[in-house]
Design a protein around this motif. Structure first.
Motif, short mmCIF file in Angstrom:
data_model
loop_
_atom_site.label_atom_id
_atom_site.label_comp_id
_atom_site.label_asym_id
_atom_site.label_seq_id
_atom_site.Cartn_x
_atom_site.Cartn_y
_atom_site.Cartn_z
N UNK A 134 -15.85 -4.22 5.26
CA UNK A 134 -14.59 -4.91 5.56
C UNK A 134 -13.60 -4.89 4.40
N UNK A 135 -13.97 -4.24 3.28
CA UNK A 135 -13.10 -4.21 2.11
C UNK A 135 -12.24 -2.95 2.16
N UNK A 136 -10.94 -3.13 2.28
CA UNK A 136 -10.01 -2.02 2.48
C UNK A 136 -9.15 -1.82 1.23
N UNK A 137 -9.03 -0.58 0.81
CA UNK A 137 -8.24 -0.29 -0.38
C UNK A 137 -6.74 -0.35 -0.08
N UNK A 138 -5.94 -0.56 -1.11
CA UNK A 138 -4.48 -0.62 -0.97
C UNK A 138 -3.93 0.76 -0.62
N UNK A 139 -2.79 0.76 0.06
CA UNK A 139 -2.03 1.97 0.35
C UNK A 139 -2.78 2.99 1.19
N UNK A 140 -3.69 2.54 2.04
CA UNK A 140 -4.38 3.39 3.02
C UNK A 140 -4.26 2.73 4.39
N UNK A 141 -3.99 3.53 5.40
CA UNK A 141 -3.80 2.97 6.74
C UNK A 141 -5.06 2.31 7.29
N UNK A 142 -4.84 1.25 8.02
CA UNK A 142 -5.85 0.66 8.91
C UNK A 142 -5.64 1.43 10.22
N UNK A 143 -6.64 2.19 10.62
CA UNK A 143 -6.50 3.19 11.68
C UNK A 143 -7.29 2.79 12.92
N UNK A 144 -6.65 2.83 14.09
CA UNK A 144 -7.32 2.62 15.38
C UNK A 144 -7.81 3.97 15.88
N UNK A 145 -9.11 4.05 16.23
CA UNK A 145 -9.67 5.30 16.73
C UNK A 145 -10.48 5.03 17.99
N UNK A 146 -9.93 5.42 19.13
CA UNK A 146 -10.64 5.27 20.40
C UNK A 146 -11.67 6.39 20.55
N UNK A 147 -12.74 6.10 21.27
CA UNK A 147 -13.75 7.13 21.51
C UNK A 147 -14.09 7.28 22.99
N UNK A 168 -4.47 6.44 15.61
CA UNK A 168 -3.21 6.20 14.91
C UNK A 168 -3.31 5.02 13.96
N UNK A 169 -2.42 4.98 13.00
CA UNK A 169 -2.37 3.89 12.03
C UNK A 169 -1.79 2.63 12.64
N UNK A 170 -2.42 1.50 12.36
CA UNK A 170 -1.90 0.20 12.80
C UNK A 170 -0.91 -0.32 11.76
N UNK A 171 -1.34 -0.31 10.49
CA UNK A 171 -0.45 -0.65 9.38
C UNK A 171 -1.07 -0.23 8.07
N UNK A 172 -0.23 -0.18 7.05
CA UNK A 172 -0.68 0.23 5.73
C UNK A 172 -0.47 -0.92 4.75
N UNK A 173 -1.54 -1.66 4.44
CA UNK A 173 -1.38 -2.77 3.50
C UNK A 173 -1.06 -2.24 2.10
N UNK A 174 -0.14 -2.88 1.44
CA UNK A 174 0.25 -2.48 0.09
C UNK A 174 -0.69 -2.99 -0.98
N UNK A 175 -1.63 -3.84 -0.59
CA UNK A 175 -2.62 -4.38 -1.52
C UNK A 175 -4.00 -4.25 -0.87
N UNK A 176 -5.04 -4.34 -1.68
CA UNK A 176 -6.41 -4.34 -1.14
C UNK A 176 -6.60 -5.59 -0.29
N UNK A 177 -7.31 -5.44 0.82
CA UNK A 177 -7.57 -6.58 1.72
C UNK A 177 -9.05 -6.60 2.11
N UNK A 178 -9.48 -7.76 2.59
CA UNK A 178 -10.80 -7.90 3.20
C UNK A 178 -10.60 -8.45 4.60
N UNK A 179 -11.07 -7.72 5.59
CA UNK A 179 -10.96 -8.16 6.98
C UNK A 179 -12.05 -9.19 7.25
N UNK A 180 -11.65 -10.32 7.84
CA UNK A 180 -12.60 -11.40 8.10
C UNK A 180 -12.91 -11.59 9.59
N UNK A 181 -12.00 -11.12 10.45
CA UNK A 181 -12.24 -11.26 11.89
C UNK A 181 -11.33 -10.29 12.64
N UNK A 182 -11.85 -9.75 13.73
CA UNK A 182 -11.05 -8.94 14.65
C UNK A 182 -11.26 -9.51 16.04
N UNK A 183 -10.18 -9.88 16.70
CA UNK A 183 -10.24 -10.39 18.07
C UNK A 183 -9.67 -9.31 18.99
#
Length: 120
Positions: free
Chosen positions: A89-102, A33-48
């Motif tokens: 880690x470079x994410x485009x704008x207007x696309x969901x950041x999606x959590x996918x369990x395996x 499922x989607x966590x959130x949809x950033x309205x701008x391009x982002x770069x993820x620097x850390x995930x805890x």
């Protein structure tokens, strides 16, 4: 004689880091499922991440319509992990950041996650 401080002497380097946090209750291996949809391009620097309850949750983060954040799935246990190594880690704008369990091992009761990022 007193010194006059130079207010321009301190430069702010880089963009401010922002965070998004989520708690996933009772994770299962088919969660996607989607966590959130950033309205701008982002770069993820850390995930805890930190599992709650028993054993582990295995997952990846997908972004930009099909790109994995991590080069291989992450196994989150009850030990807090601060992850800073990414496949992309470079994410485009207007696309969901999606959590996918395996996979799920045991019966975890939750997964805590904080994503730190900058707006590009």
């Amino acid at each position: 004689m007193s010194a006059t401080p130079n207010i321009n002497a301190k430069k702010i380097s880089g963009l401010p880091e922002l965070t998004k946090s989520i708690f996933i209750p009772d994770p299962i291996a088919t969660d996607d499922f989607g966590i959130w949809e950033p309205g701008v391009a982002i770069t993820i620097t850390k995930v805890v991440v930190e599992g709650v309850g028993a054993t582990s949750t295995t997952f990846n983060i997908n972004h930009s319509g099909g790109t994995d954040l991590f080069s291989s799935d992450i196994v989150a246990t009850t030990t807090r992990q601060a992850l800073t190594s990414f496949a992309d880690a470079t994410c485009t704008a207007d696309n969901y950041i999606q959590y996918q369990a395996s996979a799920i091992n045991g019966t975890p009761t939750g997964l805590k996650m904080t994503i730190t990022y900058t707006e590009d």
